[in-house]
Design an enzyme around this catalytic site. Structure first.
Site, PDB file in Angstrom:
ATOM      1  N   TYR A 240      -3.612   3.624  -8.678  1.00  0.00           N
ATOM      2  CA  TYR A 240      -4.557   2.553  -8.363  1.00  0.00           C
ATOM      3  C   TYR A 240      -5.815   2.690  -9.213  1.00  0.00           C
ATOM      4  O   TYR A 240      -6.343   1.703  -9.735  1.00  0.00           O
ATOM      5  CB  TYR A 240      -4.909   2.603  -6.880  1.00  0.00           C
ATOM      6  CG  TYR A 240      -5.765   1.446  -6.402  1.00  0.00           C
ATOM      7  CD1 TYR A 240      -5.194   0.222  -6.077  1.00  0.00           C
ATOM      8  CD2 TYR A 240      -7.144   1.596  -6.255  1.00  0.00           C
ATOM      9  CE1 TYR A 240      -5.970  -0.834  -5.628  1.00  0.00           C
ATOM     10  CE2 TYR A 240      -7.934   0.545  -5.809  1.00  0.00           C
ATOM     11  CZ  TYR A 240      -7.338  -0.664  -5.493  1.00  0.00           C
ATOM     12  OH  TYR A 240      -8.119  -1.706  -5.057  1.00  0.00           O
TER      13      TYR A 240
ATOM     14  N   ASP B 292       3.157   2.075  -2.512  1.00  0.00           N
ATOM     15  CA  ASP B 292       2.381   1.149  -1.688  1.00  0.00           C
ATOM     16  C   ASP B 292       3.281   0.409  -0.695  1.00  0.00           C
ATOM     17  O   ASP B 292       4.325  -0.145  -1.072  1.00  0.00           O
ATOM     18  CB  ASP B 292       1.668   0.146  -2.596  1.00  0.00           C
ATOM     19  CG  ASP B 292       0.762  -0.784  -1.827  1.00  0.00           C
ATOM     20  OD1 ASP B 292      -0.378  -0.385  -1.567  1.00  0.00           O
ATOM     21  OD2 ASP B 292       1.197  -1.904  -1.489  1.00  0.00           O
TER      22      ASP B 292
ATOM     23  N   TRP C 256      -0.253   7.320  -5.344  1.00  0.00           N
ATOM     24  CA  TRP C 256      -0.772   5.982  -5.091  1.00  0.00           C
ATOM     25  C   TRP C 256      -2.212   5.865  -5.550  1.00  0.00           C
ATOM     26  O   TRP C 256      -2.584   4.932  -6.282  1.00  0.00           O
ATOM     27  CB  TRP C 256      -0.686   5.636  -3.606  1.00  0.00           C
ATOM     28  CG  TRP C 256      -1.162   4.239  -3.308  1.00  0.00           C
ATOM     29  CD1 TRP C 256      -0.409   3.113  -3.259  1.00  0.00           C
ATOM     30  CD2 TRP C 256      -2.511   3.816  -3.058  1.00  0.00           C
ATOM     31  NE1 TRP C 256      -1.195   2.006  -2.992  1.00  0.00           N
ATOM     32  CE2 TRP C 256      -2.488   2.418  -2.862  1.00  0.00           C
ATOM     33  CE3 TRP C 256      -3.735   4.490  -2.974  1.00  0.00           C
ATOM     34  CZ2 TRP C 256      -3.649   1.675  -2.595  1.00  0.00           C
ATOM     35  CZ3 TRP C 256      -4.892   3.753  -2.721  1.00  0.00           C
ATOM     36  CH2 TRP C 256      -4.845   2.368  -2.530  1.00  0.00           C
TER      37      TRP C 256
END
Length: 493
Positions: free
Chosen positions: A423, A439, A419
């Site tokens: 990101y 997410d 994640w």
């Protein structure tokens, strides 16, 4: 890059903004080159030739149009040009890299040989690296003369010329003009407020972009007032560090973002504007992205990736924000800025006080310093390991880094999973296909429960899944707002 003359001429005749910055048209009857959206009378087809870049047009003897001003055209996004490395090199040049470096150091910076870089550049832009760099310096100088009251000496230095004499000579040779002839205005007070218009290809979902950043704004570093975004900046260039602030407002009537820089950033204007372009994703082609996303983009066309002014900052935000609320993360990040950021001189506007801490500043902190700011022990160790890698140059977190390799390198840091890596790739590297598939909000709005189901569901949006993620996050926020409103008790009157 292949330009079909018939298609290009149709774009020029219709002033099609989708092609703004994608090519330039040289007009033999006037000797100037223009953007496809130039408001002058459409030239005859036989007088037009088309070029991949402003530098290519100038190489063939054309001067920039003083009306449409080619230096104001939007740039390219990462996925626009097949040669990602050539675009990375061009972006570095746009941001002043060649003022201090050489072709060899530029090639080393993007990880290729000098010979390979020359081939890439010629294939993608139709000019040599040095020709491209010279044109960008001239276009920046032209812009500074037209839009600011900076003294000619400061214009020459900001644009990367070694001396005023050389600047004058090159300007006279290439454009047949002197600095005074190019200067349109020099009103009192302009010099201490550097104001620039940055164009974009419409539409631009400004309110959605602003709302995303407002939710995550850190006190002392960012402020949102009356539809305007402001933040502090730290720019390293030429062996010096420059601090200041930037204000960004939307001018939809002119299809530009109006950018105001503090006077303290006068020596690093190309670097500062480059940061703003990445933050606002001004290289985006919404016609391509929205068409590919289909129904997902219909309610909010023109969504941009909220980028970054510093990749390390995004990585810190991602690590700090793991498994805690946005409110908690903002509080911790604000404490970090007070503890390790640089205080701005003077009286910055709207409560802006500190720059975000640099990798070097975080790397030298004791672990207890991070703990005092509210960072947990595990995250503190992750941040120190991350900061040390960025500070010593073994990990690059900017738009010029190779996304796949950077994501793999991030996962090697203890405490960084998929994640966080995705990101960072999405916001710091501007990778349009990054997607943080684990997410919670994304899984909730899509109604899937496993990573495999998420991949199957989102495969249709590749290679624009990062834009899909932004749309889905906005949908999730709308769902929460609707649920909150439904839960409110009725008022009895």
């Amino acid at each position: 890059m292949h330009l079909d003359p018939d298609t290009c001429y149709k774009a020029v005749a219709s002033h099609d903004r989708r092609f703004d910055g994608r090519f330039f048209v040289g007009v033999s009857s006037t000797g100037v080159y223009c953007r496809p959206v130039c408001a002058v009378r459409t030239p005859k087809r036989e007088n037009c030739t088309f070029y991949e870049s402003a530098a290519a047009a100038e190489k063939h003897g054309f001067r920039p149009c003083l009306r449409c001003r080619p230096e104001l055209a939007p740039g390219h996004g990462l996925a626009d040009i097949s040669g990602r490395l050539a675009q990375a090199a061009a972006t570095l040049i746009d941001e002043g890299f060649m003022a201090e470096g050489s072709v060899a150091t530029l090639a080393a910076r993007i990880g290729v040989t000098e010979r390979h870089l020359r081939r890439l550049f010629d294939a993608q832009f139709g000019v040599s690296v040095l020709e491209y760099a010279q044109t960008q310096r001239l276009l920046l100088a032209k812009r500074l003369l037209a839009d600011t009251a900076l003294p000619v000496t400061e214009v020459a230095l900001a644009a990367g010329f070694g001396s005023v004499r050389r600047f004058n000579d090159v300007l006279k040779t290439r454009y047949g003009l002197t600095p005074l002839a190019l200067r349109r205005r020099a009103a009192d007070g302009v010099a201490d407020r550097l104001v620039f218009d940055l164009g974009y290809r419409p539409p631009f979902a400004w309110e959605a972009w602003l709302r995303f950043l407002a939710t995550r704004a850190v006190d002392g570093i960012e402020a949102i007032r009356d539809g305007t975004y402001m933040r502090t900046l730290l720019v390293d260039a030429g062996g010096s560090t420059h601090t200041g602030w930037v204000r960004i407002e939307h001018v939809p009537r002119r299809l530009v973002l109006r950018v105001t820089l503090s006077a303290s950033l006068a020596r690093v204007i190309p670097q500062a504007l480059g940061k703003v372009r990445r933050l606002c994703d001004l290289g985006c082609r919404p016609d391509v992205v929205d068409r590919h996303l289909g129904e997902l983009a219909e309610a909010m066309p023109g969504v941009r990736l909220p980028g970054s002014v510093d990749g390390f900052e995004i990585a810190v935000r991602a690590v700090v924000g793991q498994v805690i609320s946005v409110v908690q993360a903002r509080r911790i990040l604000g404490a970090l800025a007070r503890h390790a950021g640089q205080a701005l001189d003077g009286t910055p506007p709207d409560g802006l006080r500190y720059t975000f801490p640099s990798a070097a500043a975080i790397a030298t902190l004791p672990e207890q310093g991070l703990r005092d700011a509210g960072v947990s022990a595990g995250k503190a160790r992750t941040l120190l390991a991350l900061a040390q890698r960025v500070a010593n140059g073994t990990l690059a977190l900017d738009a010029h880094a190779q996304p796949e390799l950077t994501v793999a390198a991030l996962r090697e840091v203890d405490g960084i999973g998929d994640w966080t890596a995705q990101y960072v790739a999405m916001r710091a590297l501007g990778w349009p296909d990054a997607f943080p598939g684990t997410d919670y909000a994304l899984r909730k709005v899509l109604g899937v429960s496993t990573v495999r189901a998420m991949h199957e569901r989102t495969a249709q949006w590749a290679p624009w899944r990062a834009y899909a993620a932004i749309h889905l996050w906005h949908r999730y926020e709308a769902m929460k707002d609707a649920a909150s409103a439904a839960a409110e008790p009725e008022t009895i009157t």
